[in-house]
Design a protein around this motif. Sequence first.
Motif, PDB file in Angstrom:
ATOM      1  N   THR A 321      11.342  -2.044  31.543  1.00 44.67           N
ATOM      2  CA  THR A 321      11.140  -2.136  30.096  1.00 44.67           C
ATOM      3  C   THR A 321      10.954  -0.743  29.499  1.00 44.67           C
ATOM      4  OG1 THR A 321      10.102  -4.257  30.497  1.00 44.67           O
ATOM      5  CG2 THR A 321       9.868  -3.364  28.280  1.00 44.67           C
ATOM      6  N   VAL A 400       7.561  -9.726  26.524  1.00 44.17           N
ATOM      7  CA  VAL A 400       8.423  -9.503  27.689  1.00 44.17           C
ATOM      8  C   VAL A 400       7.631  -9.521  28.982  1.00 44.17           C
ATOM      9  CG1 VAL A 400       8.195  -6.978  27.491  1.00 44.17           C
ATOM     10  CG2 VAL A 400      10.095  -7.933  28.791  1.00 44.17           C
ATOM     11  N   GLY A 401       8.284  -9.955  30.033  1.00 47.04           N
ATOM     12  CA  GLY A 401       7.737  -9.765  31.371  1.00 47.04           C
ATOM     13  C   GLY A 401       7.350 -11.040  32.073  1.00 47.04           C
ATOM     14  N   GLU A 402       7.040 -12.062  31.331  1.00 47.60           N
ATOM     15  CA  GLU A 402       6.619 -13.335  31.919  1.00 47.60           C
ATOM     16  C   GLU A 402       6.652 -14.368  30.798  1.00 47.60           C
ATOM     17  OE1 GLU A 402       2.316 -13.302  32.609  1.00 47.60           O
ATOM     18  OE2 GLU A 402       2.323 -11.381  31.591  1.00 47.60           O
ATOM     19  N   PRO A 403       6.581 -15.630  31.166  1.00 49.02           N
ATOM     20  CA  PRO A 403       6.574 -16.632  30.103  1.00 49.02           C
ATOM     21  C   PRO A 403       5.345 -16.450  29.220  1.00 49.02           C
ATOM     22  CG  PRO A 403       6.881 -17.640  32.272  1.00 49.02           C
ATOM     23  CD  PRO A 403       6.528 -16.204  32.504  1.00 49.02           C
ATOM     24  N   ASP A 425      10.799 -13.489  22.065  1.00 47.82           N
ATOM     25  CA  ASP A 425      10.392 -13.662  23.464  1.00 47.82           C
ATOM     26  C   ASP A 425      11.625 -13.355  24.300  1.00 47.82           C
ATOM     27  OD1 ASP A 425       9.760 -14.540  25.995  1.00 47.82           O
ATOM     28  OD2 ASP A 425       9.144 -16.553  25.387  1.00 47.82           O
ATOM     29  N   THR A 426      11.632 -12.169  24.914  1.00 44.90           N
ATOM     30  CA  THR A 426      12.844 -11.668  25.549  1.00 44.90           C
ATOM     31  C   THR A 426      12.808 -11.902  27.050  1.00 44.90           C
ATOM     32  OG1 THR A 426      11.827  -9.493  25.815  1.00 44.90           O
ATOM     33  CG2 THR A 426      13.099  -9.862  23.800  1.00 44.90           C
ATOM     34  N   PHE A 427      13.732 -12.696  27.541  1.00 37.52           N
ATOM     35  CA  PHE A 427      13.854 -12.875  28.986  1.00 37.52           C
ATOM     36  C   PHE A 427      14.863 -11.882  29.528  1.00 37.52           C
ATOM     37  CE2 PHE A 427      16.260 -14.115  32.635  1.00 37.52           C
ATOM     38  CZ  PHE A 427      15.253 -14.334  33.558  1.00 37.52           C
ATOM     39  N   TRP A 428      14.469 -11.156  30.534  1.00 34.48           N
ATOM     40  CA  TRP A 428      15.399 -10.287  31.262  1.00 34.48           C
ATOM     41  C   TRP A 428      14.739  -9.801  32.521  1.00 34.48           C
ATOM     42  CZ3 TRP A 428      15.136  -4.585  30.794  1.00 34.48           C
ATOM     43  CH2 TRP A 428      14.048  -4.142  30.028  1.00 34.48           C
ATOM     44  N   GLN A 429      15.411  -8.913  33.246  1.00 35.12           N
ATOM     45  CA  GLN A 429      14.931  -8.475  34.553  1.00 35.12           C
ATOM     46  C   GLN A 429      15.370  -7.039  34.800  1.00 35.12           C
ATOM     47  OE1 GLN A 429      17.535 -11.472  36.493  1.00 35.12           O
ATOM     48  NE2 GLN A 429      15.621 -12.280  37.313  1.00 35.12           N
ATOM     49  N   THR A 430      14.767  -6.410  35.795  1.00 36.83           N
ATOM     50  CA  THR A 430      15.218  -5.079  36.203  1.00 36.83           C
ATOM     51  C   THR A 430      16.744  -5.108  36.394  1.00 36.83           C
ATOM     52  OG1 THR A 430      13.119  -4.805  37.357  1.00 36.83           O
ATOM     53  CG2 THR A 430      14.883  -3.274  37.945  1.00 36.83           C
ATOM     54  N   ASP A 515      15.069 -17.142  38.943  1.00 33.34           N
ATOM     55  CA  ASP A 515      14.092 -17.919  38.174  1.00 33.34           C
ATOM     56  C   ASP A 515      14.561 -19.362  38.037  1.00 33.34           C
ATOM     57  OD1 ASP A 515      11.861 -16.241  36.903  1.00 33.34           O
ATOM     58  OD2 ASP A 515      13.639 -15.008  36.569  1.00 33.34           O
ATOM     59  N   ILE A 528      11.733 -20.634  30.739  1.00 31.32           N
ATOM     60  CA  ILE A 528      11.724 -20.121  32.112  1.00 31.32           C
ATOM     61  C   ILE A 528      10.526 -20.734  32.816  1.00 31.32           C
ATOM     62  CG2 ILE A 528      11.639 -18.004  33.530  1.00 31.32           C
ATOM     63  CD1 ILE A 528      14.115 -18.230  31.648  1.00 31.32           C
ATOM     64  N   ARG A 531       9.567 -17.942  39.059  1.00 29.65           N
ATOM     65  CA  ARG A 531      10.449 -17.514  40.145  1.00 29.65           C
ATOM     66  C   ARG A 531      10.653 -18.644  41.144  1.00 29.65           C
ATOM     67  NH1 ARG A 531      13.050 -12.538  39.563  1.00 29.65           N
ATOM     68  NH2 ARG A 531      13.450 -12.852  41.778  1.00 29.65           N
ATOM     69  N   ASN A 537       4.630 -12.810  39.805  1.00 27.09           N
ATOM     70  CA  ASN A 537       4.608 -12.049  38.565  1.00 27.09           C
ATOM     71  C   ASN A 537       3.139 -11.900  38.153  1.00 27.09           C
ATOM     72  OD1 ASN A 537       4.861 -11.114  35.920  1.00 27.09           O
ATOM     73  ND2 ASN A 537       6.853 -12.109  35.710  1.00 27.09           N
ATOM     74  N   ARG A 542       6.305  -7.366  38.951  1.00 25.25           N
ATOM     75  CA  ARG A 542       6.913  -8.127  40.036  1.00 25.25           C
ATOM     76  C   ARG A 542       6.369  -7.675  41.376  1.00 25.25           C
ATOM     77  NH1 ARG A 542      13.332  -8.392  39.315  1.00 25.25           N
ATOM     78  NH2 ARG A 542      13.537  -8.675  41.535  1.00 25.25           N
TER      79      ARG A 542
HETATM   80  O1  PRX Z   1      10.429 -14.138  36.293  1.00 21.37           O
HETATM   81  C1  PRX Z   1      11.035 -13.488  35.216  1.00 21.37           C
HETATM   82  C2  PRX Z   1       9.983 -12.681  34.468  1.00 21.37           C
HETATM   83  O2  PRX Z   1      10.017 -11.386  35.035  1.00 21.37           O
HETATM   84  C3  PRX Z   1      11.037 -11.314  36.048  1.00 21.37           C
HETATM   85  C4  PRX Z   1      11.682  -9.962  36.008  1.00 21.37           C
HETATM   86  O3  PRX Z   1      10.744  -8.992  36.345  1.00 21.37           O
HETATM   87  P1  PRX Z   1      11.133  -7.460  36.238  1.00 21.37           P
HETATM   88  O4  PRX Z   1      12.410  -7.211  36.950  1.00 21.37           O
HETATM   89  O5  PRX Z   1       9.950  -6.685  36.690  1.00 21.37           O
HETATM   90  O6  PRX Z   1      11.385  -7.205  34.721  1.00 21.37           O
HETATM   91  C5  PRX Z   1      10.338  -7.461  33.818  1.00 21.37           C
HETATM   92  C6  PRX Z   1      10.717  -6.961  32.444  1.00 21.37           C
HETATM   93  C7  PRX Z   1      12.032  -7.359  31.959  1.00 21.37           C
HETATM   94  C8  PRX Z   1      11.982 -12.417  35.704  1.00 21.37           C
HETATM   95  O7  PRX Z   1      12.760 -12.789  36.818  1.00 21.37           O
HETATM   96  N1  PRX Z   1      10.249 -12.591  33.017  1.00 21.37           N
HETATM   97  C9  PRX Z   1      10.618 -11.492  32.336  1.00 21.37           C
HETATM   98  N2  PRX Z   1      10.673 -11.769  31.005  1.00 21.37           N
HETATM   99  C10 PRX Z   1      10.352 -13.067  30.849  1.00 21.37           C
HETATM  100  C11 PRX Z   1      10.092 -13.593  32.138  1.00 21.37           C
HETATM  101  N3  PRX Z   1       9.766 -14.886  32.308  1.00 21.37           N
HETATM  102  C12 PRX Z   1       9.691 -15.660  31.216  1.00 21.37           C
HETATM  103  N4  PRX Z   1       9.915 -15.228  29.958  1.00 21.37           N
HETATM  104  C13 PRX Z   1      10.239 -13.950  29.726  1.00 21.37           C
HETATM  105  N5  PRX Z   1      10.428 -13.524  28.487  1.00 21.37           N
END
Ligand code: PRX
Length: 664
Positions: A321, A400-403, A425-430, A515, A528, A531, A537, A542
Amino acid sequence: MSAPTSAIESVLIENRVFPPSDAIVNAARVSGMSGYEALCAEADQDIEGFWARQARSHLQWSRPFTRTLDASNAPFFQWFADGQLNASANCLDRHIGTPTEHKCAIIFEADDGTVTRISYRELLARVGQFANALKAHGVAKGDRVLIYMPMTIEGVIAMQACARIGATHSVVFGGFSAKAVHERIIDAGAVAVITANYQMRGGKELPLKAIIDQALALGGCDSVGTVFVHQRTASACPMLAGRDKTFAQALAGQSSDCAALALEAEHPLFILYTSGSTGKPKGVQHSTGGYLLWAKMTMDWTFDLRPDDIFWCTADIGWITGHTYVAYGPLAAGATQIIFEGIPTFPDAGRFWQMIERHRCTIFYTAPTAIRSLIKAAEADAAVHPARSDLSSLRILGSVGEPINPEAWMWYHKNVGGERCPIVDTFWQTETGGHVIAPLPGATPLVPGSCTLALPGIAAAVVDETGHDMPHGAGGILVIKRPWPSMIRTIWNDPERFKKSYFPQELKGYYLAGDGAVRSTDRGYFRITGRIDDVLNVSGHRMGTMEIESALVAKTDLVAEAAVVGRPDEVTGEAICAFVVLKRLRPTGEEARQIANELRNWVAKEIGPIAKPRDIRFGDNLPKTRSGKIMRRLLRSIAKGEAITQDTSTLENPAILDQLAQIN
Ligand code: PRX
């Protein structure tokens, strides 16, 4: 933001919908659902043409690309591969000669409250000068540089300077241990390290350089020629003659002019280590072109960035992030951003709110765990409640980062957003490089606890184990069916693991996010569910259960066996619970507490304080099947304090469950 369309007030009900107000819709870049749907339709009609148009309009290319997607070696997808560009030039040089040149790029607030501002022009000069210093010390295109820095302007300068000369950076979060740093230096084959003498957090001076020294002393780091040390505080730190250079020494006599090197679009901009299902962290490799396109585009889409915004993403540059929404995205978009060195609870838990007021922040992007801990603090002490600060400058909030649980969403909406700011509420990952499922603030009606819909062009879906679509309402596995420009390119040094982890054969070539998810029956919104692999988380960080287990069993004088699971936690999302079998008799009472502390400190030394188990339970054994497999689902129930209702008939040693259920 208009009032909820449902009158039901209970925060447990998740069917309330918050559509954006007409004023927000009318002013937005992507305006209303019709705007969102038009973008989706455009992407679906001609996906390559869509991304090519975006890449041409959002980025400046030194050599234009002629080919958009090369899927000939899938899943090693290549984007814009014959084009050339430089990420740093796209973040800095592009603004020179525009009104942004003299705009404030970074408002830096130090732990002690000191504020420093730097314009785009000045930032470019400092990045250029540091890039020249790197070159003068032999760092060249393709080399890897490990960055272990506090949240400072210098941290961003270090990343941008690497990007400028084509060195691939690997930032390691300042909370990781010497051992973790060592592992990453070796895996990446770093030729240089950029660090600071100390970092300031919560009024405390914490060592960074000393940890680098320890890491390098672990051996096998001959590739590292130079350690650059930013003198963050007045305190001295040991310096090794020949190897270690203060920033002042390295920068002396260096010009601030450094032409940005034109790099292939696929040139690795960075490697960022993250946890997976095995004990060894994965070096997620990102590209220059596709990644930067995403960083820039999502600033426009998800945050609807305007020229006068004051953007603040609270994430550390040691996490993805902080890469996308501190070091690259805001700069590529020409935004003014706040960078904060310290912690949200120092000098008190009103710090975030006071900073929003002080700097007239308009877009605030943070993690649910921070929100939840600040809710607790605000409920306990009215003096640190957001109501004490003037938050009227805010127009968009992000998570960001978790639900984010609906209760926390509602509190954030009401107390921080004044019931008028959309929450993205942004879902994404590394691995995804930037947002992939997120609302657009001027388009998407919001539902608390849901990250809503995929961004245009992102083919997110919920499927079963064989890749077949699940009906809405039924849970399944989250996948992305088509490649996209900012996706992970490979795992550094381990292409086989890349294929196996993200593109398992049974999933028809879809990207496996790791996820679980479910889509709502009415709107198809994604929620979401967490995992599906052995990744936890904790506070949005992570952590691999296997990594923590490996750390525990590495304490060979004490630990015979360990199993780690997560349990839900109100503030941190999940908490780490370790079940440990010792090489000696099972301790109880005070002795158990002492050994548990010893093990926590050990894990902090092996991985970092963020990996310390919250609960440690000792047993004579672990619940295993007759074939010797640890039954983790039973451990998860015990960790949660639930009665065991699952079938335990395949257990070798059912009596162990009662023992583990006792708190030592
Ligand atoms: O489980 C999901 C959760 O964080 C994981 C990704 O972690 P990381 O690679 O460290 O990146 C975190 C920052 C982007 C995902 O597989 N996660 C991230 N954002 C959300 C989320 N779970 C639910 N809602 C979100 N907005």
